[in-house]
Write an enzyme that holds these catalytic residues in place. Structure first.
Site, PDB file in Angstrom:
ATOM      1  N   SER A  38      41.007  31.186  38.584  1.00 25.24           N
ATOM      2  CA  SER A  38      41.394  32.475  39.164  1.00 25.24           C
ATOM      3  C   SER A  38      41.149  33.597  38.163  1.00 25.24           C
ATOM      4  O   SER A  38      41.219  33.404  36.949  1.00 25.24           O
ATOM      5  CB  SER A  38      42.871  32.472  39.542  1.00 25.24           C
ATOM      6  OG  SER A  38      43.168  31.408  40.400  1.00 25.24           O
ATOM      7  N   GLN A  39      40.926  34.762  38.709  1.00 23.39           N
ATOM      8  CA  GLN A  39      40.680  35.949  37.883  1.00 23.39           C
ATOM      9  C   GLN A  39      41.967  36.311  37.114  1.00 23.39           C
ATOM     10  O   GLN A  39      43.073  36.127  37.642  1.00 23.39           O
ATOM     11  CB  GLN A  39      40.217  37.022  38.872  1.00 23.39           C
ATOM     12  CG  GLN A  39      40.760  38.331  38.646  1.00 23.39           C
ATOM     13  CD  GLN A  39      40.478  39.312  39.765  1.00 23.39           C
ATOM     14  OE1 GLN A  39      40.863  39.130  40.925  1.00 23.39           O
ATOM     15  NE2 GLN A  39      39.848  40.383  39.380  1.00 23.39           N
TER      16      GLN A  39
END
Ligand code: SAH
Length: 223
Positions: free
Chosen positions: A72-73
């Site tokens: 995930s970012q």
């Protein structure tokens, strides 16, 4: 280079300075919980991606981790962690979707214990090796379809789901403690997904829709 040598190397694009720039951007984007910021300044994100991707690890982007999945970012990790921890400490947290292990690693520095479940064996094995090398001993892992949660260690006062189901599985509602908070993206692959915050009170569940998001799909079964 093995993981320990890489963490010691810590130079250039994987250095503390690069990490500090990443958390400055998180502050600029509105992350306010300093304990989350400090933790993300410490956890070596570059060790959670393949070596070829390491120089991109501190960009505010999701990156491929193999098996069609992504880490995930940083902003999504920060925001979801902040939401989970708002309103008091969370002792035991269930994560569905271990992936690279990065989200679990960040959480593990902020809560007593993290219980994380992943349906892709190959990814889970790599994440387990990272937890071991980094000596993150309060992370417990399980190879399983997270639709069932992890009942034997529940109820949890926090649940975080890092892949998007169409609907939140019943087991996750059941395993949320009273007073607990769940952060979960919902929506199909080709629809706009929404990030939900679900809280459980004495009188039942309360749900709020927080933002439009884009996560990999929540899939059933093991692989
Ligand atoms: N938290 C991860 C994000 C990985 S992407 C990180 O920080 O890197 C989401 C992960 O959820 C993928 O690894 C995917 O395999 C996993 N996943 C999807 N559906 C799942 C399910 N039903 N049970 C467990 N894991 C699931």
């Amino acid at each position: 280079m093995n993981i320990t040598a890489r963490s010691i190397a810590g130079v250039g694009m994987t250095s503390q300075r690069t990490r500090d720039r990443m958390v400055d951007r998180l502050r600029d984007r509105g992350i306010m919980d300093e304990s989350v910021i400090e933790t993300m300044a410490q956890v070596p994100r570059h060790l959670f991606v393949d070596e070829a991707m390491a120089t991109r690890a501190y960009e505010d982007a999701s990156l491929p981790i193999g098996e069609g999945q992504t880490i995930s970012q940083p902003y999504a990790v920060a925001r979801m962690t902040e939401l989970l921890l708002a309103d008091g400490p969370r002792r035991r947290v269930l994560e569905v979707g271990t992936g690279s292990g990065y989200q679990a690693a960040v959480l593990s520095r902020l809560v007593d214990g993290v219980f994380t479940v992943e349906r892709i064996k190959n990814l889970l094995d790599k994440a387990r090796n990272r937890f071991k090398a980094l000596e993150y001993r309060n992370i417990h892992t399980r190879y399983s379809d997270g639709s069932w949660g992890w009942a034997s260690n529940g109820p949890y006062d926090g649940i975080i789901v890092t892949a998007a189901p169409r609907n939140v599985p019943d087991a996750l509602y059941e395993q949320l403690a009273i007073g607990g908070r769940m952060v979960v993206p919902v929506g199909g692959k080709f629809e706009t997904q929404s990030l939900l915050l679900i809280t459980r009170e004495e009188d039942g569940f309360h749900e709020s829709r927080l933002a439009d998001v884009k996560f990999v799909p929540f899939l059933s079964g093991k692989s």
